[in-house]
Design a protein around this motif. Structure first.
Motif, PDB file in Angstrom:
ATOM      1  N   LEU A   1       0.783  -1.166  -0.120  1.00 50.51           N
ATOM      2  CA  LEU A   1       0.057  -0.062  -0.181  1.00 50.51           C
ATOM      3  C   LEU A   1       0.760   1.099   0.072  1.00 50.51           C
ATOM      4  CD1 LEU A   1      -2.545  -1.029   2.550  1.00 50.51           C
ATOM      5  CD2 LEU A   1      -3.087  -0.721   0.264  1.00 50.51           C
ATOM      6  N   ASN A   2       2.004   1.031   0.667  1.00 56.71           N
ATOM      7  CA  ASN A   2       2.752   2.505   0.724  1.00 56.71           C
ATOM      8  C   ASN A   2       4.373   1.757   0.931  1.00 56.71           C
ATOM      9  OD1 ASN A   2       3.834   4.741   1.314  1.00 56.71           O
ATOM     10  ND2 ASN A   2       2.983   5.056   3.373  1.00 56.71           N
ATOM     11  N   PRO A   3       4.883   1.776  -0.382  1.00 58.11           N
ATOM     12  CA  PRO A   3       6.274   1.244  -0.122  1.00 58.11           C
ATOM     13  C   PRO A   3       7.591   2.010   0.088  1.00 58.11           C
ATOM     14  CG  PRO A   3       5.548   1.592  -2.424  1.00 58.11           C
ATOM     15  CD  PRO A   3       4.528   1.901  -1.604  1.00 58.11           C
ATOM     16  N   SER A   4       7.202   3.180   0.565  1.00 55.83           N
ATOM     17  CA  SER A   4       8.378   4.269   0.805  1.00 55.83           C
ATOM     18  C   SER A   4       8.555   4.708   2.242  1.00 55.83           C
ATOM     19  CB  SER A   4       8.070   5.420  -0.029  1.00 55.83           C
ATOM     20  OG  SER A   4       6.851   6.136   0.486  1.00 55.83           O
ATOM     21  N   ILE A   5       8.015   3.786   3.151  1.00 52.22           N
ATOM     22  CA  ILE A   5       8.174   4.170   4.526  1.00 52.22           C
ATOM     23  C   ILE A   5       9.176   3.158   5.062  1.00 52.22           C
ATOM     24  CG2 ILE A   5       6.931   4.519   6.680  1.00 52.22           C
ATOM     25  CD1 ILE A   5       6.203   6.276   4.226  1.00 52.22           C
ATOM     26  N   PRO A   6      10.286   3.728   5.653  1.00 48.52           N
ATOM     27  CA  PRO A   6      11.388   2.947   6.426  1.00 48.52           C
ATOM     28  C   PRO A   6      10.971   1.934   7.378  1.00 48.52           C
ATOM     29  CG  PRO A   6      12.146   4.905   5.871  1.00 48.52           C
ATOM     30  CD  PRO A   6      10.862   4.986   5.600  1.00 48.52           C
ATOM     31  N   TRP A   7      10.062   2.544   8.256  1.00 52.50           N
ATOM     32  CA  TRP A   7       9.676   1.715   9.425  1.00 52.50           C
ATOM     33  C   TRP A   7       8.761   0.682   9.136  1.00 52.50           C
ATOM     34  CZ3 TRP A   7       4.939   1.112  11.603  1.00 52.50           C
ATOM     35  CH2 TRP A   7       3.826   1.942  11.305  1.00 52.50           C
ATOM     36  N   TYR A   8       8.008   0.674   8.021  1.00 51.77           N
ATOM     37  CA  TYR A   8       7.318  -0.560   7.668  1.00 51.77           C
ATOM     38  C   TYR A   8       8.402  -1.691   7.583  1.00 51.77           C
ATOM     39  CZ  TYR A   8       3.181   2.496   6.342  1.00 51.77           C
ATOM     40  OH  TYR A   8       2.108   3.061   6.249  1.00 51.77           O
ATOM     41  N   TYR A   9       9.455  -1.451   6.937  1.00 52.36           N
ATOM     42  CA  TYR A   9      10.503  -2.400   6.674  1.00 52.36           C
ATOM     43  C   TYR A   9      11.099  -3.067   8.030  1.00 52.36           C
ATOM     44  CZ  TYR A   9      10.065  -1.386   1.733  1.00 52.36           C
ATOM     45  OH  TYR A   9       9.441  -1.122   0.505  1.00 52.36           O
ATOM     46  N   GLY A  10      11.272  -2.073   8.908  1.00 54.08           N
ATOM     47  CA  GLY A  10      11.556  -2.303  10.314  1.00 54.08           C
ATOM     48  C   GLY A  10      10.492  -3.743  10.910  1.00 54.08           C
ATOM     49  N   MET A  11       9.467  -3.281  10.699  1.00 55.77           N
ATOM     50  CA  MET A  11       8.652  -4.332  11.274  1.00 55.77           C
ATOM     51  C   MET A  11       8.405  -5.464  10.440  1.00 55.77           C
ATOM     52  SD  MET A  11       6.733  -3.055  13.821  1.00 55.77           S
ATOM     53  CE  MET A  11       5.993  -1.745  14.492  1.00 55.77           C
ATOM     54  N   LEU A  12       8.666  -5.372   9.127  1.00 56.22           N
ATOM     55  CA  LEU A  12       8.665  -6.754   8.483  1.00 56.22           C
ATOM     56  C   LEU A  12       9.858  -7.417   8.749  1.00 56.22           C
ATOM     57  CD1 LEU A  12       7.569  -8.512   6.189  1.00 56.22           C
ATOM     58  CD2 LEU A  12       8.921  -7.259   4.568  1.00 56.22           C
ATOM     59  N   GLY A  13      10.999  -6.871   8.931  1.00 55.24           N
ATOM     60  CA  GLY A  13      12.188  -7.505   9.202  1.00 55.24           C
ATOM     61  C   GLY A  13      11.889  -8.167  10.657  1.00 55.24           C
ATOM     62  N   ARG A  14      11.427  -7.659  11.735  1.00 57.45           N
ATOM     63  CA  ARG A  14      11.055  -8.284  12.913  1.00 57.45           C
ATOM     64  C   ARG A  14      10.258  -9.568  12.860  1.00 57.45           C
ATOM     65  NH1 ARG A  14       9.950  -2.682  16.207  1.00 57.45           N
ATOM     66  NH2 ARG A  14      11.836  -1.546  15.839  1.00 57.45           N
ATOM     67  N   CYS A  15       9.058  -9.266  12.177  1.00 55.14           N
ATOM     68  CA  CYS A  15       8.020 -10.357  11.837  1.00 55.14           C
ATOM     69  C   CYS A  15       8.770 -11.548  11.319  1.00 55.14           C
ATOM     70  CB  CYS A  15       7.004  -9.897  10.839  1.00 55.14           C
ATOM     71  SG  CYS A  15       5.905  -8.644  11.877  1.00 55.14           S
ATOM     72  N   CYS A  16       9.742 -11.340  10.234  1.00 53.56           N
ATOM     73  CA  CYS A  16      10.452 -12.252   9.541  1.00 53.56           C
ATOM     74  C   CYS A  16      11.313 -12.934  10.378  1.00 53.56           C
ATOM     75  CB  CYS A  16      11.261 -11.655   8.230  1.00 53.56           C
ATOM     76  SG  CYS A  16      10.020 -11.214   7.051  1.00 53.56           S
TER      77      CYS A  16
END
Length: 587
Positions: A483-498
């Motif tokens: 939905l919003n690929p440009s937000i760095p902290w989303y990737y932080g959440m994905l990294g923790r989940c993974c």
């Protein structure tokens, strides 16, 4: 001075400063290898590199077609490296065709400057080209080109047509297109999508500039409360601030059905707001309004705009006829000064540095002091305390966690539909042993805001770390990024989940795009590297973590978040133990 016509390609590495902060030596090695590859490809397509500066490269071609073909091949080769340790770099590329000045082996002038500006607005792994380059492609090029409309580029006096090359498409007929992936949704089975552009400030004052942008952001937050509507997030829309694109182009780029634009003009104690809702598929105006009020009634204007948009959409879109008109409205700010402090606090919170978190707490504390009933400021203040603890910035983590809980409780007391506060409260319920209650909160949040990227990203972290299935958290984080690929902290959440789900390679790939100054980023990257038996990488990230954050550890993160999911607790502690055992083995 001698001049000539040339196609100029400007390329640089996405997030180079962040990558060097995480792993200086590995990034420099990857950059050296990348330059060798780019040298080869530029020569292959009859070009010449004439400029190297830091992570940037400038090349000239006698043919615009060859320049585009070279850029496409570069992106394809680099994309094949994704996830391959320190070999994985992403480029953004801009190409312009124009008159340039010959200065020995160097080239100067607007033809070069426009290419550099196009590169600066290109997204990760993207290629942006100017109108003259598009004209040269004609029927010769094999790849699709998407019209991004006219863009105002820094230090370029006039707006220029910009196009993006779809290098992932296979050979075929070249044409300007709104491809299925970029066209307005047009899917009657899904919710209508609306994009709210940052309001233009006609007053010329920095205070009113914040207010204009803040009002648009608040309308986004208000509309996001309607579960039958998908609203493009605030961070994505900020990239369109000052953009001169027509709304049809913007709608196509964002896959939006409707676009709301407006402007604000203030004079003395008078405020004028003009707004227009447009059908993004054809540019037809669906509703326009002008409001003229005193400054004291500014927030009544905001409520009126939100209600009018809801009514207009309900009248023009059959899929919204069941739109809930009884959604609880947020409490209006009682003080313009408090609202300005809230906006300043949110700006600082978005930066995710030690200094900015402290500033955010200062501004938001002042906001709730001036207006104790401003629920969104209490939520922001709680988030600031939480961010300080989770990132090792807090001098007194235990007190900060207590203040975080107090803030979310106060926010929910004032606004029971504040979903960010609800997610914070779910964490504290789980901390007290009520995991089922936390799961109920998660379900309520997802039902209430199934299309709000910020909420989905926060929920993803809760699913993995608080209560729920970690793989479901991964799915939610990926949805937020789509939905919003440009937000760095989303990737932080994905990294923790993974990491918690055992997807260590995907964890590292995601954290490469997360806020680099966050110790949580360094910690989870080091643990993932250790789980993959990459001892050298793990040691480098531990060293990066220990130097500025000597007291930060896995247990500190667990206490600060707080982490309560048994699966996450086991995974994080196992990763920390793996790091310790490898460090002990080396010593």
């Amino acid at each position: 001075m001698d001049r000539k016509l040339a196609a100029i390609m400007s390329a640089d590495v996405v997030g180079y400063s962040r990558l060097t902060a995480l792993d200086e030596e590995g990034t420099i090695r990857a950059l050296d290898r990348s330059r060798e590859r780019i040298d080869r490809l530029v020569a292959q397509y009859a070009g010449r590199i004439f400029g190297l500066a830091g992570d940037g490269i400038m090349a000239e071609f006698s043919s615009a077609v060859q320049a585009v073909r070279c850029a496409i091949q570069i992106q394809r080769e680099f994309s094949a490296d994704e996830g391959d340790g320190d070999s994985s770099l992403k480029l953004r590329i801009g190409i312009n065709l124009g008159d340039v000045i010959i200065a020995g082996d160097d080239l100067l002038g607007d033809g070069v400057n426009v290419a550099a500006r196009l590169q600066s607005i290109a997204g990760s792994s993207a290629i942006c080209i100017s109108g003259p380059v598009r004209d040269q492609l004609g029927a010769k090029a094999e790849f699709r080109v998407r019209n991004m409309g006219k863009r105002v580029l820094k230090n370029i006096p006039t707006a220029i047509p910009v196009f993006q090359v779809d290098w992932s498409a296979g050979p075929g007929v070249s044409r300007v297109t709104g491809s299925p992936s970029t066209a307005p949704s047009g899917d009657s089975s899904g919710p209508p999508v609306i994009a709210i552009l940052p309001f233009a400030n006609l007053a010329g004052d920095e205070f009113w500039e914040r207010l204009a942008v803040g009002l648009a952001a608040d309308i986004i937050a208000d509309l996001a409360r309607y579960p039958n509507l998908a609203v493009i997030s605030r961070q994505t829309m900020m990239a369109y601030k000052g953009c001169e694109n027509d709304v049809v182009s913007i709608g196509r780029q964002l896959k939006a059905d409707y676009v709301l634009e407006g402007n604000l003009q203030a004079s003395g104690d008078q405020v004028r707001i003009s707004v227009q809702l447009t059908d993004a598929s054809n540019g037809a105006s669906l509703w326009t309004a002008r409001y003229h009020e005193t400054v004291d009634n500014l927030f009544e204007l905001q409520d009126a705009v939100t209600a009018s948009v809801v009514n207009a959409l309900g009248n023009c879109s059959g899929k919204l006829l069941k739109f809930r008109r009884d959604v609880l409205r947020r409490q209006k700010p009682a003080s313009l000064q408090a609202y300005d402090c809230y906006l300043l606090g949110e700006e600082q919170l978005d930066l995710f540095t030690r200094a900015s978190i402290a500033e955010s707490i200062r501004f938001l504390s002042r906001a709730v002091q001036l207006d104790p009933k401003l629920a969104r400021a209490w939520t922001g203040l709680g988030c600031a305390y939480s961010a300080g603890v989770c990132n090792g910035f807090s001098e007194d983590p235990a007190s900060a966690v207590r203040l975080f809980e107090d803030c979310v409780e106060k926010a929910l007391e004032l606004d029971p539909q504040d979903l960010t506060a609800r997610l914070g409260a779910a964490g504290f319920r789980a901390l007290r042993g009520d995991l089922e209650g936390a799961l109920d909160d998660h379900e309520m949040v997802l039902t209430s805001a199934p299309h709000d990227a910020d909420t989905i990203a926060m929920l993803a972290g809760n699913m993995a770390l608080v209560a729920g299935e970690p793989k479901h958290g991964c799915e939610l984080a990926r949805r937020a990024i789509r939905l919003n690929p440009s937000i760095p902290w989303y990737y932080g959440m994905l990294g923790r989940c993974c990491f918690v789900a055992g997807l260590y390679k995907e964890c590292i790939a995601a954290l490469n795009k997360a806020p680099p100054q966050s110790p949580a980023t360094l910690l989870f990257t080091a643990m993932a590297a250790a789980m993959l038996n990459r001892e050298g990488d793990a040691a480098r990230f531990v060293a990066r973590l220990d130097e500025p954050f000597p007291g930060f550890s896995a247990e500190a993160f667990i206490r600060g978040y707080p982490v309560t999911n048994p699966v996450a607790l086991a995974a994080i502690r196992n990763g920390a133990e793996r790091l310790r055992s490898r460090a002990a083995g080396e010593s």
